[in-house]
Motif scaffolding. Structure first.
Motif, PDB file in Angstrom:
ATOM      1  N   ALA A  50      11.452  13.045   0.943  1.00 51.42           N
ATOM      2  CA  ALA A  50      12.098  14.322   1.224  1.00 51.42           C
ATOM      3  C   ALA A  50      13.564  14.323   0.821  1.00 51.42           C
ATOM      4  CB  ALA A  50      11.960  14.671   2.703  1.00 51.42           C
ATOM      5  N   GLY A  51      14.174  13.164   0.759  1.00 51.45           N
ATOM      6  CA  GLY A  51      15.580  13.043   0.395  1.00 51.45           C
ATOM      7  C   GLY A  51      16.050  11.622   0.607  1.00 51.45           C
ATOM      8  N   PRO A  52      17.299  11.342   0.274  1.00 49.68           N
ATOM      9  CA  PRO A  52      17.808   9.967   0.426  1.00 49.68           C
ATOM     10  C   PRO A  52      17.845   9.495   1.874  1.00 49.68           C
ATOM     11  CG  PRO A  52      19.578  11.497  -0.152  1.00 49.68           C
ATOM     12  CD  PRO A  52      18.298  12.241  -0.328  1.00 49.68           C
ATOM     13  N   ASP A  53      17.870  10.447   2.817  1.00 51.52           N
ATOM     14  CA  ASP A  53      17.896  10.078   4.237  1.00 51.52           C
ATOM     15  C   ASP A  53      16.515  10.158   4.886  1.00 51.52           C
ATOM     16  OD1 ASP A  53      20.684   9.756   4.103  1.00 51.52           O
ATOM     17  OD2 ASP A  53      20.989  11.898   4.433  1.00 51.52           O
ATOM     18  N   ASP A  54      15.478  10.330   4.091  1.00 50.41           N
ATOM     19  CA  ASP A  54      14.126  10.436   4.629  1.00 50.41           C
ATOM     20  C   ASP A  54      13.760   9.147   5.377  1.00 50.41           C
ATOM     21  OD1 ASP A  54      11.435  10.755   5.133  1.00 50.41           O
ATOM     22  OD2 ASP A  54      10.899  11.339   3.082  1.00 50.41           O
ATOM     23  N   PRO A  55      13.355   9.245   6.647  1.00 55.86           N
ATOM     24  CA  PRO A  55      12.950   8.038   7.384  1.00 55.86           C
ATOM     25  C   PRO A  55      11.816   7.276   6.707  1.00 55.86           C
ATOM     26  CG  PRO A  55      13.228   9.892   8.875  1.00 55.86           C
ATOM     27  CD  PRO A  55      13.325  10.448   7.491  1.00 55.86           C
ATOM     28  N   ALA A  56      10.975   8.008   5.964  1.00 55.42           N
ATOM     29  CA  ALA A  56       9.871   7.342   5.264  1.00 55.42           C
ATOM     30  C   ALA A  56      10.400   6.410   4.178  1.00 55.42           C
ATOM     31  CB  ALA A  56       8.936   8.379   4.646  1.00 55.42           C
ATOM     32  N   LEU A  57      11.511   6.778   3.544  1.00 54.18           N
ATOM     33  CA  LEU A  57      12.108   5.915   2.521  1.00 54.18           C
ATOM     34  C   LEU A  57      12.621   4.623   3.158  1.00 54.18           C
ATOM     35  CD1 LEU A  57      14.417   7.037  -0.365  1.00 54.18           C
ATOM     36  CD2 LEU A  57      15.018   5.059   0.986  1.00 54.18           C
ATOM     37  N   THR A  58      13.332   4.770   4.261  1.00 53.12           N
ATOM     38  CA  THR A  58      13.842   3.592   4.966  1.00 53.12           C
ATOM     39  C   THR A  58      12.695   2.704   5.431  1.00 53.12           C
ATOM     40  OG1 THR A  58      15.769   4.851   5.701  1.00 53.12           O
ATOM     41  CG2 THR A  58      15.269   2.816   6.886  1.00 53.12           C
ATOM     42  N   ALA A  59      11.638   3.339   5.955  1.00 60.12           N
ATOM     43  CA  ALA A  59      10.482   2.576   6.446  1.00 60.12           C
ATOM     44  C   ALA A  59       9.793   1.834   5.303  1.00 60.12           C
ATOM     45  CB  ALA A  59       9.505   3.518   7.141  1.00 60.12           C
ATOM     46  N   ASP A  60       9.664   2.498   4.152  1.00 61.18           N
ATOM     47  CA  ASP A  60       9.022   1.844   3.005  1.00 61.18           C
ATOM     48  C   ASP A  60       9.842   0.656   2.514  1.00 61.18           C
ATOM     49  OD1 ASP A  60       6.800   3.421   2.979  1.00 61.18           O
ATOM     50  OD2 ASP A  60       7.339   4.579   1.193  1.00 61.18           O
ATOM     51  N   ALA A  92      -4.333  -7.870  -5.430  1.00 58.87           N
ATOM     52  CA  ALA A  92      -4.390  -6.530  -4.825  1.00 58.87           C
ATOM     53  C   ALA A  92      -3.213  -6.316  -3.871  1.00 58.87           C
ATOM     54  CB  ALA A  92      -5.712  -6.337  -4.098  1.00 58.87           C
ATOM     55  N   GLU A  93      -2.842  -7.337  -3.109  1.00 59.90           N
ATOM     56  CA  GLU A  93      -1.697  -7.218  -2.213  1.00 59.90           C
ATOM     57  C   GLU A  93      -0.400  -7.118  -3.002  1.00 59.90           C
ATOM     58  OE1 GLU A  93       0.754  -7.058   1.168  1.00 59.90           O
ATOM     59  OE2 GLU A  93      -1.349  -6.556   0.804  1.00 59.90           O
ATOM     60  N   TYR A  94      -0.301  -7.903  -4.063  1.00 61.65           N
ATOM     61  CA  TYR A  94       0.861  -7.836  -4.963  1.00 61.65           C
ATOM     62  C   TYR A  94       0.999  -6.424  -5.540  1.00 61.65           C
ATOM     63  CZ  TYR A  94       3.575  -8.842  -9.244  1.00 61.65           C
ATOM     64  OH  TYR A  94       4.511  -8.836 -10.268  1.00 61.65           O
ATOM     65  N   GLU A  95      -0.128  -5.824  -5.891  1.00 59.57           N
ATOM     66  CA  GLU A  95      -0.118  -4.467  -6.435  1.00 59.57           C
ATOM     67  C   GLU A  95       0.358  -3.466  -5.382  1.00 59.57           C
ATOM     68  OE1 GLU A  95      -3.038  -1.974  -9.308  1.00 59.57           O
ATOM     69  OE2 GLU A  95      -3.955  -2.621  -7.427  1.00 59.57           O
ATOM     70  N   ARG A  96      -0.085  -3.623  -4.142  1.00 62.51           N
ATOM     71  CA  ARG A  96       0.322  -2.689  -3.078  1.00 62.51           C
ATOM     72  C   ARG A  96       1.837  -2.752  -2.845  1.00 62.51           C
ATOM     73  NH1 ARG A  96      -4.802  -4.143  -0.920  1.00 62.51           N
ATOM     74  NH2 ARG A  96      -3.932  -5.968   0.173  1.00 62.51           N
ATOM     75  N   ILE A  97       2.375  -3.958  -2.804  1.00 63.55           N
ATOM     76  CA  ILE A  97       3.829  -4.090  -2.611  1.00 63.55           C
ATOM     77  C   ILE A  97       4.565  -3.498  -3.809  1.00 63.55           C
ATOM     78  CG2 ILE A  97       5.730  -5.707  -2.282  1.00 63.55           C
ATOM     79  CD1 ILE A  97       3.665  -7.652  -1.038  1.00 63.55           C
ATOM     80  N   ARG A 103       7.667   3.289  -6.130  1.00 65.78           N
ATOM     81  CA  ARG A 103       7.896   4.612  -5.537  1.00 65.78           C
ATOM     82  C   ARG A 103       9.377   4.769  -5.169  1.00 65.78           C
ATOM     83  NH1 ARG A 103       5.274   8.789  -2.439  1.00 65.78           N
ATOM     84  NH2 ARG A 103       3.241   7.920  -2.971  1.00 65.78           N
ATOM     85  N   LEU A 104       9.947   3.759  -4.558  1.00 62.23           N
ATOM     86  CA  LEU A 104      11.362   3.797  -4.183  1.00 62.23           C
ATOM     87  C   LEU A 104      12.244   3.987  -5.409  1.00 62.23           C
ATOM     88  CD1 LEU A 104      11.318   0.854  -1.610  1.00 62.23           C
ATOM     89  CD2 LEU A 104      11.878   3.229  -1.052  1.00 62.23           C
ATOM     90  N   MET A 105      12.016   3.175  -6.445  1.00 59.30           N
ATOM     91  CA  MET A 105      12.878   3.254  -7.616  1.00 59.30           C
ATOM     92  C   MET A 105      12.621   4.514  -8.433  1.00 59.30           C
ATOM     93  SD  MET A 105      15.304   1.218  -7.777  1.00 59.30           S
ATOM     94  CE  MET A 105      15.806   1.790  -9.395  1.00 59.30           C
ATOM     95  N   SER A 106      11.386   5.004  -8.434  1.00 54.22           N
ATOM     96  CA  SER A 106      11.104   6.263  -9.132  1.00 54.22           C
ATOM     97  C   SER A 106      11.933   7.393  -8.531  1.00 54.22           C
ATOM     98  CB  SER A 106       9.612   6.606  -9.048  1.00 54.22           C
ATOM     99  OG  SER A 106       8.836   5.689  -9.768  1.00 54.22           O
ATOM    100  N   VAL A 132      15.819  -3.114  -4.075  1.00 53.25           N
ATOM    101  CA  VAL A 132      14.500  -3.327  -4.665  1.00 53.25           C
ATOM    102  C   VAL A 132      14.487  -4.604  -5.510  1.00 53.25           C
ATOM    103  CG1 VAL A 132      12.894  -2.415  -6.395  1.00 53.25           C
ATOM    104  CG2 VAL A 132      13.758  -0.924  -4.585  1.00 53.25           C
ATOM    105  N   THR A 133      15.576  -4.844  -6.226  1.00 50.73           N
ATOM    106  CA  THR A 133      15.653  -6.063  -7.035  1.00 50.73           C
ATOM    107  C   THR A 133      15.573  -7.308  -6.148  1.00 50.73           C
ATOM    108  OG1 THR A 133      16.954  -4.964  -8.754  1.00 50.73           O
ATOM    109  CG2 THR A 133      17.082  -7.374  -8.656  1.00 50.73           C
ATOM    110  N   GLU A 134      16.286  -7.278  -5.031  1.00 48.65           N
ATOM    111  CA  GLU A 134      16.274  -8.433  -4.127  1.00 48.65           C
ATOM    112  C   GLU A 134      14.883  -8.652  -3.531  1.00 48.65           C
ATOM    113  OE1 GLU A 134      16.182 -10.907  -0.887  1.00 48.65           O
ATOM    114  OE2 GLU A 134      15.986  -8.738  -0.546  1.00 48.65           O
ATOM    115  N   ILE A 135      14.232  -7.578  -3.135  1.00 43.65           N
ATOM    116  CA  ILE A 135      12.881  -7.707  -2.564  1.00 43.65           C
ATOM    117  C   ILE A 135      11.900  -8.221  -3.615  1.00 43.65           C
ATOM    118  CG2 ILE A 135      10.925  -6.427  -1.603  1.00 43.65           C
ATOM    119  CD1 ILE A 135      13.019  -4.508  -0.341  1.00 43.65           C
ATOM    120  N   SER A 136      11.956  -7.636  -4.810  1.00 43.40           N
ATOM    121  CA  SER A 136      10.984  -8.010  -5.843  1.00 43.40           C
ATOM    122  C   SER A 136      11.184  -9.436  -6.334  1.00 43.40           C
ATOM    123  CB  SER A 136      11.055  -7.033  -7.017  1.00 43.40           C
ATOM    124  OG  SER A 136      12.336  -7.044  -7.610  1.00 43.40           O
TER     125      SER A 136
END
Length: 623
Positions: A50-60, A92-97, A103-106, A132-136
């Motif tokens: 929904a936006g940069p402050d979307d709680p779903a973004l933070t949760a993801d 399959a788990e690697y693909e899910r992550i 999605r975040l970077m898109s 995202v770079t640090e996580i990946s």
């Protein structure tokens, strides 16, 4: 071109980004289009967040970090010992992550693309990119350990259906076995990218987005200035060309420094990864043999005299001139109407052409218009050109345009919508299997252009307008084939010479002028300001050696379309859509086999170029 977030080596460039003055149609100043920017549709990114402050973004972001850590703790050091079923479950788990990270970077990339001058947007993009770079980086071990598995042992694992599902991904992953570094080095390079190569790319993008060009007392963005090179008024074209040359000259030192830095960065990477030449990594990623690329380049260069030189000589005569100025290259013909399309007309023209070929193809394309999946109006700060971004299979692609109402803008829409249809059809394969190499990624886009052009040409009965349309198509094909191979040669020479030391601004300018003179031919009188026009081409910065994929795609589509017209392949439309739906699971030999085509045959490229020559022959007859 196709844009995938910089998450890992396996996540390669997947977006169609058309250079405004290169392969791409140019655009038109907002105040001179048929529809004001606020009347044109803009995309809605809420299907991602929904936006940069979307709680779903933070949760993801938090969930992806937790999952990546757990994945590393569970599998690091154990991959070689996994059973086939367990290996399939791990992939399959690697693909899910990965999908969550994409999605975040898109979302960050698409938001940044519409306003590259807003510092708040820039900080959000950079912050998320770093996260995202640090996580990946926690996942890098996985593909490295897969590539350490013996061939016979991996073949045994692939007898399990859970692993067999990812066979084509594993095939492509293992192409890079001999070019990988130890895990600690890979992780270091991956994490430093945000302060290295990616930072230089962002500097280039934002510098260009901030630039303004003074044309007859009016301040223009690079998109608006480049578009004026296609104005019907020669004085306006000249004013635009000189303003562009003057403006870019003021930044040449910076752009030369960026070019030298990134070329050296690539050289170091190539040396450590044991690539034989500057194009080797790109060819491998494109799943195309060096010999095939060499055959394509040789065929196009051999055609210069009979394509570009012949056409531009004819155009000079139409203009009543001995020589064309560089600002005449994309100029409308002297008797051409300044035809404009509304957005609705452009949409209907493209969907009608798609529908005449395949109703299913048109139905997929219509979803982009029925939903807010396209950002259409030109705006200050928005990236120039056009692209298609696939985002993630759980969402949908987005298209970015700078629509000004010209015929060429209709062709750009047809091109990017082709990418979008391709991405929608391939999405069910999943994040890891939907990716196509750049050479095949341009097939659907160029095919969509050809369908639209043929539909418009067949509907036109006025001889003068037909000539104008043919000339426009020839120029688009020259921009897509001849000009892109010239770009390729420019890159090849710059990267080769950079291995011996940094290139001066003057030397890069000289290389640019050499390849332009060779490709465009004796019909041109090159003004001094043109020598810096290399500086704004984003492909050189974003994705080295991308550009030959345009020529590959154009020649491939010409051959493919000839098969369609011949009617020799039963069920062509279904076979074509099946080819798109295959995503990255098949190589070019397998994809083209149902149509009786083979890209490794030099005659294949000559056949594609013959279509361009045939259009020029027809123009000579009607002229």
């Amino acid at each position: 071109m196709i844009h995938r977030p910089a998450v890992s080596d396996a996540a390669r460039h997947r977006s169609s980004l058309r250079a405004p003055e290169g392969a791409a149609p140019v655009t038109r100043p907002a105040e001179r289009t048929d529809a004001a920017p606020h009347d044109l549709p803009a995309w809605d990114l809420s299907d991602l967040y929904a936006g940069p402050d979307d709680p779903a973004l933070t949760a993801d972001r938090e969930a992806a970090g937790t999952a990546a850590t757990a994945f590393r703790d569970r599998y690091m050091g154990t991959v070689a010992g996994l059973s086939g079923a367990d290996l399939g479950a791990a992939i399959a788990e690697y693909e899910r992550i990965s999908e969550t990270l994409y999605r975040l970077m898109s979302f960050a990339q698409l938001r940044h693309a519409t306003d590259q001058t807003d510092p708040t947007v820039g900080r959000f993009y950079q912050g998320l990119h770093e996260a995202v770079t640090e996580i990946s980086s926690r996942l890098l071990f996985f593909t490295l350990e897969i590539n350490q598995i013996d061939d016979d042992a991996l073949a045994e694992r692939l007898t399990a259906p859970e692993a067999a599902k990812f066979q084509s991904w594993l095939r492509d992953l293992r192409m890079f076995r001999n070019h990988e570094l130890p895990e600690a080095m890979e992780r270091l390079l991956h994490e430093k990218d945000v302060a290295g190569r990616s930072a230089w790319v962002r500097l280039f993008d934002e510098t260009l987005a901030h630039m303004r060009f003074d044309i007859d007392g009016e301040s223009r963005t690079v998109t608006e200035a480049l578009d004026q090179l296609s104005d019907t008024d020669r004085a306006r074209r000249e004013a635009a060309a000189k303003a562009i040359g003057q403006g870019l000259s003021g930044q040449t030192r910076l752009f030369a420094h960026i070019t030298n830095t990134l070329a050296k960065d690539k050289q170091i990477d190539d040396q450590w990864r044991r690539y034989d030449h500057p194009m080797a990594a790109r060819n491998l990623a494109n799943q195309v043999e060096d010999s095939v690329v060499d055959a394509l380049v040789a065929a196009v260069k051999d055609s210069f005299a009979d394509t570009a030189h012949r056409y531009y000589g004819m155009k000079a005569r139409w203009f009543g001139q001995d020589k064309l100025a560089t600002w005449d290259r994309n100029a409308p013909l002297p008797d051409a109407e300044d035809r404009r399309f509304t957005w609705d007309q452009a949409r209907d023209t493209v969907l009608s052409a798609y529908g005449a070929f395949s109703p299913r193809m048109a139905d997929v394309g219509r979803r982009f218009f029925d939903n807010a999946w396209i950002d259409v109006p030109p705006r200050a700060g928005k990236t120039s050109g056009a692209f298609a971004h696939p985002t993630v299979p759980s969402a949908h692609p987005y298209l970015l345009l700078n629509f000004m109402g010209r015929t060429r803008d209709v062709m750009t829409l047809a091109h990017e919508l082709g990418h979008g249809v391709h991405q929608v059809l391939a999405a069910p394969k999943g994040v890891l299997l939907a990716d196509t190499p750049l050479t095949l990624a341009e097939t659907a886009s160029v095919f969509g252009e050809m369908l639209t052009f043929r539909s418009m040409l067949d509907a036109e009965t006025d001889p003068r307008r037909r000539r104008t349309m043919l000339a426009g198509k020839v120029e688009d094909m020259l921009n897509t084939v001849v000009r892109q191979i010239a770009f390729h040669e420019f890159e090849r020479k710059v990267h080769t010479e950079r291995r011996e030391g940094a290139l001066s601004e003057e030397r890069i300018n000289a290389i640019w002028m050499e390849v332009q003179a060779e490709s465009l031919g004796p019909a041109f009188d090159f003004d001094d300001g043109y020598k810096v026009f290399w500086t704004y081409i984003p492909h050189f910065i974003h994705t080295p050696f991308y550009v030959y994929a345009y020529a590959f795609g154009d020649c491939l589509v010409n051959s493919l379309y000839a098969v369609y017209q011949s009617g020799t392949v039963e069920g062509f439309q279904d076979k074509y859509l099946d080819m798109l739906a295959a995503g990255g699971t098949l190589r070019h030999r397998e994809l083209l086999a149902p149509f009786g085509l083979d890209a490794s045959d030099p005659a294949f490229w000559r056949r594609g170029l013959d279509v361009l020559k045939g259009f020029i022959d027809e123009l000579e007859q009607v002229a």
